[in-house]
Motif scaffolding. Structure first.
Motif, PDB file in Angstrom:
ATOM      1  N   UNK B  40      -0.602  -9.238  -0.104  1.00 56.46           N
ATOM      2  CA  UNK B  40      -1.179  -7.779   0.129  1.00 56.46           C
ATOM      3  C   UNK B  40      -1.904  -7.761   1.534  1.00 56.46           C
ATOM      4  N   UNK B  41      -2.291  -6.484   1.394  1.00 52.70           N
ATOM      5  CA  UNK B  41      -3.295  -6.350   2.330  1.00 52.70           C
ATOM      6  C   UNK B  41      -4.759  -6.112   1.529  1.00 52.70           C
ATOM      7  N   UNK B  43      -8.151  -4.784  -0.053  1.00 47.25           N
ATOM      8  CA  UNK B  43      -8.421  -3.400  -0.446  1.00 47.25           C
ATOM      9  C   UNK B  43     -10.069  -2.674   0.323  1.00 47.25           C
ATOM     10  N   UNK B 123       7.832   3.372  -1.343  1.00 47.47           N
ATOM     11  CA  UNK B 123       8.728   3.475  -2.585  1.00 47.47           C
ATOM     12  C   UNK B 123       7.623   4.392  -3.209  1.00 47.47           C
ATOM     13  N   UNK B 124       8.954   5.268  -3.775  1.00 47.89           N
ATOM     14  CA  UNK B 124       7.871   6.230  -5.141  1.00 47.89           C
ATOM     15  C   UNK B 124       7.787   5.131  -6.430  1.00 47.89           C
ATOM     16  N   UNK B 125       7.005   6.200  -7.546  1.00 47.74           N
ATOM     17  CA  UNK B 125       6.047   5.566  -8.448  1.00 47.74           C
ATOM     18  C   UNK B 125       7.644   5.301  -9.175  1.00 47.74           C
ATOM     19  N   UNK B 126       8.852   5.968  -9.198  1.00 48.84           N
ATOM     20  CA  UNK B 126       9.953   5.983  -9.806  1.00 48.84           C
ATOM     21  C   UNK B 126      11.372   5.195  -9.590  1.00 48.84           C
ATOM     22  N   UNK B 127      10.624   4.827  -8.399  1.00 50.54           N
ATOM     23  CA  UNK B 127      11.880   3.957  -8.153  1.00 50.54           C
ATOM     24  C   UNK B 127      12.000   2.573  -8.970  1.00 50.54           C
ATOM     25  N   UNK B 128      12.811   2.286  -9.167  1.00 53.10           N
ATOM     26  CA  UNK B 128      13.779   0.670  -9.799  1.00 53.10           C
ATOM     27  C   UNK B 128      13.022  -0.192  -8.857  1.00 53.10           C
ATOM     28  N   UNK B 129      12.681  -0.991  -9.905  1.00 48.46           N
ATOM     29  CA  UNK B 129      12.116  -2.669  -9.403  1.00 48.46           C
ATOM     30  C   UNK B 129      13.432  -2.876  -8.968  1.00 48.46           C
ATOM     31  N   UNK B 132      13.338  -1.851  -5.215  1.00 51.43           N
ATOM     32  CA  UNK B 132      12.602  -2.602  -4.532  1.00 51.43           C
ATOM     33  C   UNK B 132      12.489  -3.361  -4.059  1.00 51.43           C
ATOM     34  N   UNK B 180       2.713  -1.097   3.106  1.00 55.15           N
ATOM     35  CA  UNK B 180       3.510  -0.457   2.809  1.00 55.15           C
ATOM     36  C   UNK B 180       2.687  -0.062   2.055  1.00 55.15           C
ATOM     37  N   UNK B 182       0.421   3.539  -0.044  1.00 57.99           N
ATOM     38  CA  UNK B 182      -0.012   3.770  -1.449  1.00 57.99           C
ATOM     39  C   UNK B 182       1.217   4.816  -1.437  1.00 57.99           C
ATOM     40  N   UNK B 183       1.896   4.404  -2.728  1.00 57.27           N
ATOM     41  CA  UNK B 183       3.010   5.535  -3.490  1.00 57.27           C
ATOM     42  C   UNK B 183       2.406   6.666  -4.103  1.00 57.27           C
ATOM     43  N   UNK B 190       6.173   8.240 -14.278  1.00 60.31           N
ATOM     44  CA  UNK B 190       7.024   7.490 -15.049  1.00 60.31           C
ATOM     45  C   UNK B 190       6.484   6.369 -15.308  1.00 60.31           C
TER      46      UNK B 190
END
Lengths: 156, 190
Positions: B40-41, B43, B123-129, B132, B180, B182-183, B190
Motif C-alpha cells: 500500500x502507499x 498514508x 473501485x466503488x464501495x459497492x464493488x464486490x471483492x 476486485x 488506487x 480513494x473510492x 453498502x
C-alpha cells in the motif's frame, strides 16, 4: 580354578522390543506438540475468491490475519448479516484495526516489526467498502504489506 | 496366594503407535496461505494534492457498484484487462496516445527504455471483492508476463528462475505502478 560352564547351545538373546512403543510414542507426541495449530476458529464466512497469479506466503510467523465476511449462522442473531471483521477470536470494527496492528507488532521481534504482512482473508461476496476502510486504517497504522488472500485457480 | 496374571503381550503397541503417528503426519495438512501481494502507499493527509500525470501515461480502470468495468471511459470486460495493460505499458508502436518512455540506467541492463505508464484503479464501495481480485489478478498476470518476456530476452529464463538481483533489475525495467484512488461513494453506502 574358575569354572567354565558350557552350555549345549548358544543362542543370541532376542533384543527386547519393549521400549519401542515408548520411542514411537515420543515421536508421536513430538509431532503432535510441534504442529502448532494456531488457527483461530472462524466466526465469519470465508470463501475466498479465486485468482491465477497467486503467490505463496512465506514466513508464516510474520503474517497477521484479518478475516472479513458475513457472520456465520450462529452469530447472525447477535451480529447481524452485514460483513464484519474478525481479528483473532472476536469481532471487531474498523476502528480496532490500529490497535490490532500495534499489538501484532508488539508480539514480534524488534527486527521483524516492519516486515509483517497483513493477510486479508476476505469473503468474495463482500463489497469493497469495508476492504477500503481496512486498507485506509492499515495505511494510517503504517503497516503497508498486504496480501489479498485468494485461492489458486487451476489454469486451463 | 494370588494367582500370577500372565504378562500381556506388548509387541503390538509399537504398531498401534506407528499407526497413530502416520495418521497425524498425514492429516496435519499445513494449509499454505496464498494470494496477491501488494504494497500500500504510505498514508497521506487528505488535503495533499496528487501529483500531476500526463493523460497519455494513465490507464484508468474503473469498476462500479454493479461490477462493470470501464477502461479509459469505454466499457470493457475483465478478461481484456491483461492485454490492454500489456499494450499500454509496452507501447510497441510508440503511439502518441500511449505512455511515453524514459531512458534509464539500470544495472545488468544498461540504458533501457522504461515506460512511464501508470495504472489507476478505481473501485466503488459497492464493488464486490470477487471482481476486485479478478481485476488485480489480471493486472498481476499482465506484469508477470511482461517481466517473463524481459527475462527471457535477457537471460533466456523465466522471471522466477532468476537470481534476486536479476529479478530486481527486471522489476526496475518493468515497474508495477498501480495507483488506487480513494473510492468515492457512487452507488450508495453498502
Amino acid at each position: 580354578m574358575a569354572k567354565f560352564k558350557k552350555e549345549g547351545k548358544r543362542e543370541t538373546p532376542a533384543i527386547s522390543t519393549a521400549s519401542l512403543p515408548d520411542i514411537v510414542f515420543m515421536l508421536l507426541f513430538f509431532f503432535m506438540v510441534s504442529t502448532t495449530m494456531r488457527e483461530v476458529s472462524l466466526m465469519v464466512n470465508n470463501g475466498m475468491p479465486e485468482a491465477t497469479q497467486t503467490v505463496k506466503l512465506e514466513k508464516k510467523a510474520l503474517v497477521s490475519n484479518i478475516y472479513v465476511g458475513k457472520p456465520k449462522d450462529q452469530f447472525q442473531g447477535a451480529y447481524g448479516t452485514e460483513p464484519r471483521i474478525q481479528l483473532n477470536d472476536h469481532f471487531a470494527g474498523v476502528e480496532d484495526l490500529q490497535a490490532f496492528v500495534a499489538s501484532e507488532r508488539e508480539s514480534r521481534k524488534e527486527e521483524d516489526r516492519n516486515s509483517i504482512t497483513n493477510n486479508l482473508k476476505v469473503d468474495q461476496d463482500v463489497t469493497m467498502g469495508i476492504v477500503t476502510d481496512i486498507k485506509q486504517e492499515l495505511r494510517k497504522a503504517n503497516s503497508l504489506k498486504v496480501n489479498y488472500g485468494s485461492r489458486k485457480k487451476a489454469t486451463r | 496366594m494370588a494367582k500370577k496374571t500372565p504378562e500381556i503381550n506388548a509387541t503390538s503397541t509399537a504398531d498401534i503407535a506407528f499407526l497413530l503417528l502416520v495418521f497425524f503426519l498425514a492429516t496435519t495438512t499445513m494449509n499454505v496461505d496464498s494470494g496477491l501481494y501488494r504494497r500500500l502507499p504510505p498514508y497521506q493527509p487528505e488535503n495533499q494534492k496528487a501529483p500531476e500525470v500526463a493523460k497519455r501515461n494513465i490507464l484508468q480502470i474503473l469498476v462500479n457498484q454493479n461490477d462493470m468495468v470501464m477502461i479509459n471511459d469505454s466499457p470493457a470486460d475483465v478478461s481484456t484487462i491483461k492485454e490492454r495493460t500489456i499494450e499500454f505499458i509496452l507501447n510497441p508502436g510508440n503511439r502518441s496516445d500511449l505512455p511515453s518512455k524514459e531512458l534509464k540506467n539500470i544495472d545488468m541492463f544498461g540504458q533501457v527504455e522504461v515506460s512511464k505508464g501508470l495504472i489507476s484503479l478505481k473501485s466503488d464501495r459497492g464493488t464486490s471483492y470477487r471482481v476486485y481480485v479478478a481485476v488485480q489478478d489480471q493486472l498481476t498476470a499482465a506484469f508477470n508476463e511482461m517481466r517473463n518476456m524481459k527475462a527471457n530476452e535477457k537471460w533466456g529464463k523465466n522471471f522466477n528462475e532468476l537470481t534476486p538481483e536479476q529479478q530486481d533489475a527486471v522489476k526496475d525495467v518493468i515497474p508495477m505502478l498501480v495507483s488506487e484512488a480513494e473510492p468515492n461513494v457512487i452507488g450508495g453506502k453498502k
